[in-house]
Enzyme design. Structure first.
Site, PDB file in Angstrom:
ATOM      1  N   HIS A   1       6.495   4.771 -11.475  1.00  0.00           N
ATOM      2  CA  HIS A   1       7.091   5.659 -10.483  1.00  0.00           C
ATOM      3  C   HIS A   1       7.418   7.007 -11.136  1.00  0.00           C
ATOM      4  O   HIS A   1       7.268   7.197 -12.339  1.00  0.00           O
ATOM      5  CB  HIS A   1       8.384   5.055  -9.939  1.00  0.00           C
ATOM      6  CG  HIS A   1       8.193   3.891  -9.022  1.00  0.00           C
ATOM      7  ND1 HIS A   1       8.346   3.970  -7.658  1.00  0.00           N
ATOM      8  CD2 HIS A   1       7.853   2.597  -9.276  1.00  0.00           C
ATOM      9  CE1 HIS A   1       8.117   2.801  -7.109  1.00  0.00           C
ATOM     10  NE2 HIS A   1       7.822   1.934  -8.074  1.00  0.00           N
TER      11      HIS A   1
ATOM     12  N   GLU B   1      10.092   5.248 -14.522  1.00  0.00           N
ATOM     13  CA  GLU B   1      10.292   6.457 -13.729  1.00  0.00           C
ATOM     14  C   GLU B   1       9.893   7.610 -14.641  1.00  0.00           C
ATOM     15  O   GLU B   1      10.628   7.985 -15.551  1.00  0.00           O
ATOM     16  CB  GLU B   1      11.754   6.585 -13.286  1.00  0.00           C
ATOM     17  CG  GLU B   1      12.183   5.593 -12.229  1.00  0.00           C
ATOM     18  CD  GLU B   1      11.781   6.034 -10.829  1.00  0.00           C
ATOM     19  OE1 GLU B   1      11.284   7.162 -10.664  1.00  0.00           O
ATOM     20  OE2 GLU B   1      11.976   5.233  -9.889  1.00  0.00           O
TER      21      GLU B   1
END
Length: 428
Positions: A307, A381
Site C-alpha cells: 500500500h 505502506e
C-alpha cells in the site's frame, strides 16, 4: 477518427450526433459489465489534529473516514464525506481542508504505468525470461478486466515442492506507486537471475507470485482523469446499494465487519461490501490463495500487501488491539511477525507496528491470510508523502525496499528462523 474538411449540414450533423449518443449510452463499461451506479465521486481530503492514540484514531475511522496517513506530528490525513467530517468534529477534533495539491507534473498520469502498459511490461518480461517467468491470470474484475500476475521460479512451468511467496499491489486504486513497486521487484528477480547469487538462489528455491494491479477497474478509473495526478479513487468500481465501489481491503472473510473497522455505508471510502468476498476482486485473491493448498497444506508461506503512503511495516491483527489471540496468534507467532517486521523496517527506514497500533480495521487482506490461512503476513505502506509522488521519484522510492523485499522472500523457507525456533517448527 478522420476529421472532415467540410462540416456536414446542421440537420445531418444533428442526426449523426444523436446516433452517436445512443451508441455510447448502449456501450457497457467493459465486456460483460453494467454501467457504474450514479455518484461515487471520491471523498474530499482533510487534516485532523488531536487524535494522538490508536483508540482516538479508531474513533475517527469508525465515522467512515479513511485515514490515508499519520503525519510525523501525529496529525491525520483523511478522505471523508461531509457527514463523516461532521462526525469527526463531534469527537472534539480539529479539522481543516487539505488544500495542498498532490505533487507531480502534468505528465504524472502517463509516467506511471497504466493498466495496459503494466500488461505490456509483464508480457515483455515473460518473453525475455521464459525459463523463470510465467504470466498467469488469477481471475477477472467486476468490469471484466484480467487480474494478471507473474510467477517467478526456476522450472517455472512446474509446480515444485518449494516454499511460496505472494505479493499483491494496487488493491486501492489511487495508490499508484504500489504497482511500480511490484514491477520493480519483477524486474530485479528476472534481470539479475544468473548474475547476482542472492537473486539466483531465491529464484531457484522459491515459487514467487506477484500481482501488480489487484484492482484494475479502480486503477483505470483513477488514471482516466483531467488532473495531473488522479481522481483520488480508492475502491473498486462495482455498484453498491447507494453508490459505487467496495473497499477491497475491508471485504475479506476474516472478522468481516466485526469491530467497527469498516463502514456499512456505500458512499464511504471504507465500505465493506454487502458480504465478505462480495467484491469479485476480493474473491479472486482469496480463491487464488485457497488454490495453493496442496494436500491440505498451504504452500504460500509469506504474504505481502503493498500500500501507500505512510512509511510503515504492519502485521496482523488489525481487528483487535491484543498482540496474541487464543487459537489465532500465539506468543511465538506474534514474536515471529514482530521480529521480521522490525528487521524489514530497519532496512527501509519505515516504522514497524502491529496493524491495530495504527487504528482498528476489519476484513483486511493480512488478517485473512494469517487468520484463515496461517500465512505469515505483512503490509507495506510505501513512503512518498502522497498517493501520487512525482514520477521522478519512482526509482528512488521503489529501490528503497529492495533489501526488505529480498529478506522477506528469504524467510519463506521458515519464518520462525527470525526467533531462532526453526528446528522446533520447521524440522532439522
Amino acid at each position: 477518427m478522420v476529421i472532415p474538411r467540410r462540416s456536414p449540414r446542421p440537420r445531418v450533423l444533428g442526426a449523426v450526433l444523436a446516433a452517436l449518443v445512443l451508441v455510447l449510452v448502449a456501450l457497457p463499461t467493459a465486456a460483460g459489465a453494467s454501467a457504474p451506479a450514479p455518484g461515487g465521486a471520491a471523498s474530499d481530503r482533510y487534516v485532523v489534529t488531536g487524535a494522538r492514540t490508536a483508540e482516538q484514531r479508531t474513533q475517527v475511522a469508525r465515522t467512515g473516514a479513511a485515514i490515508d496517513t499519520v503525519r510525523p506530528d501525529g496529525a491525520l490525513e483523511v478522505s471523508a464525506l461531509p457527514a463523516e467530517i461532521a462526525a469527526v468534529r463531534r469527537l472534539g477534533l480539529r479539522v481543516t481542508a487539505l488544500t495542498t495539491p498532490e505533487p507531480g507534473p502534468t505528465a504524472a498520469a502517463t509516467s506511471y504505468h497504466t493498466y495496459a502498459e503494466t500488461l505490456a511490461e509483464i508480457d515483455s518480461v515473460v518473453a525475455a525470461y521464459p525459463q523463470i517467468a510465467r504470466k498467469f491470470v488469477a481471475g477477472r474484475s467486476y468490469q471484466g478486466r484480467d487480474i494478471v500476475g507473474v510467477k517467478i521460479s526456476d522450472n517455472v512451468a512446474t509446480d515444485e515442492n518449494e516454499p511460496e511467496v505472494l505479493y499483491i499491489a494496487n488493491i486501492h486504486a489511487r495508490e499508484r506507486l504500489t504497482n511500480e513497486q511490484a514491477l520493480y521487484l519483477i524486474g530485479v528477480l528476472t534481470r539479475e537471475y544468473g548474475s547476482t547469487s542472492r537473486i539466483t538462489n531465491l529464484v531457484n528455491s522459491r515459487e514467487i507470485w506477484i500481482i501488480p494491479i489487484t484492482n484494475p477497474d479502480g486503477q483505470v478509473y483513477d488514471m482516466t482523469s483531467d488532473t495531473s495526478s488522479g481522481r483520488g479513487w480508492r475502491k473498486n468500481r462495482q455498484p453498491n446499494p447507494t453508490s459505487t465501489g467496495t473497499d477491497l481491503n475491508r471485504n475479506f472473510a476474516y472478522r468481516w465487519g466485526c469491530c467497527g473497522g469498516s463502514s456499512p455505508t456505500g458512499s464511504s471510502e471504507t465500505y465493506r461490501g454487502t458480504a465478505a468476498e462480495s467484491a469479485p476482486e476480493t474473491k479472486v485473491i482469496a480463491d487464488f490463495v485457497r488454490s495453493r493448498r496442496v494436500g491440505g497444506v498451504q504452500q504460500i508461506k509469506v504474504f505481502l500487501d503493498i500500500h501507500s503512503y505512510g512509511g510503515l511495516v504492519l502485521w496482523p491483527f488489525g481487528y483487535t488491539y491484543s498482540d496474541t489471540v487464543a487459537g489465532a496468534m500465539s506468543a511465538d507467532e506474534e514474536a515471529t511477525h514482530r521480529t521480521i517486521g522490525r528487521q524489514l523496517a530497519a532496512s527501509n527506514g519505515y516504522t514497524p507496528q502491529q496493524s491495530s497500533d495504527l487504528y482498528i480495521t476489519d476484513g483486511t487482506t493480512d488478517d485473512w491470510t494469517w487468520g484463515d490461512q496461517r500465512i505469515f503476513s505483512f503490509t507495506f505502506e510505501l513512503a512518498g508523502g502522497s498517493f501520487y509522488p512525482s514520477p521522478a521519484n519512482i526509482e528512488t522510492l521503489t529501490q528503497r525496499n529492495r533489501e526488505a523485499l529480498l529478506t522477506l522472500t528469504e524467510y519463506a523457507d521458515c519464518p520462525y528462523r527470525a526467533i531462532g525456533k526453526q528446528t522446533q517448527y520447521c524440522g532439522a
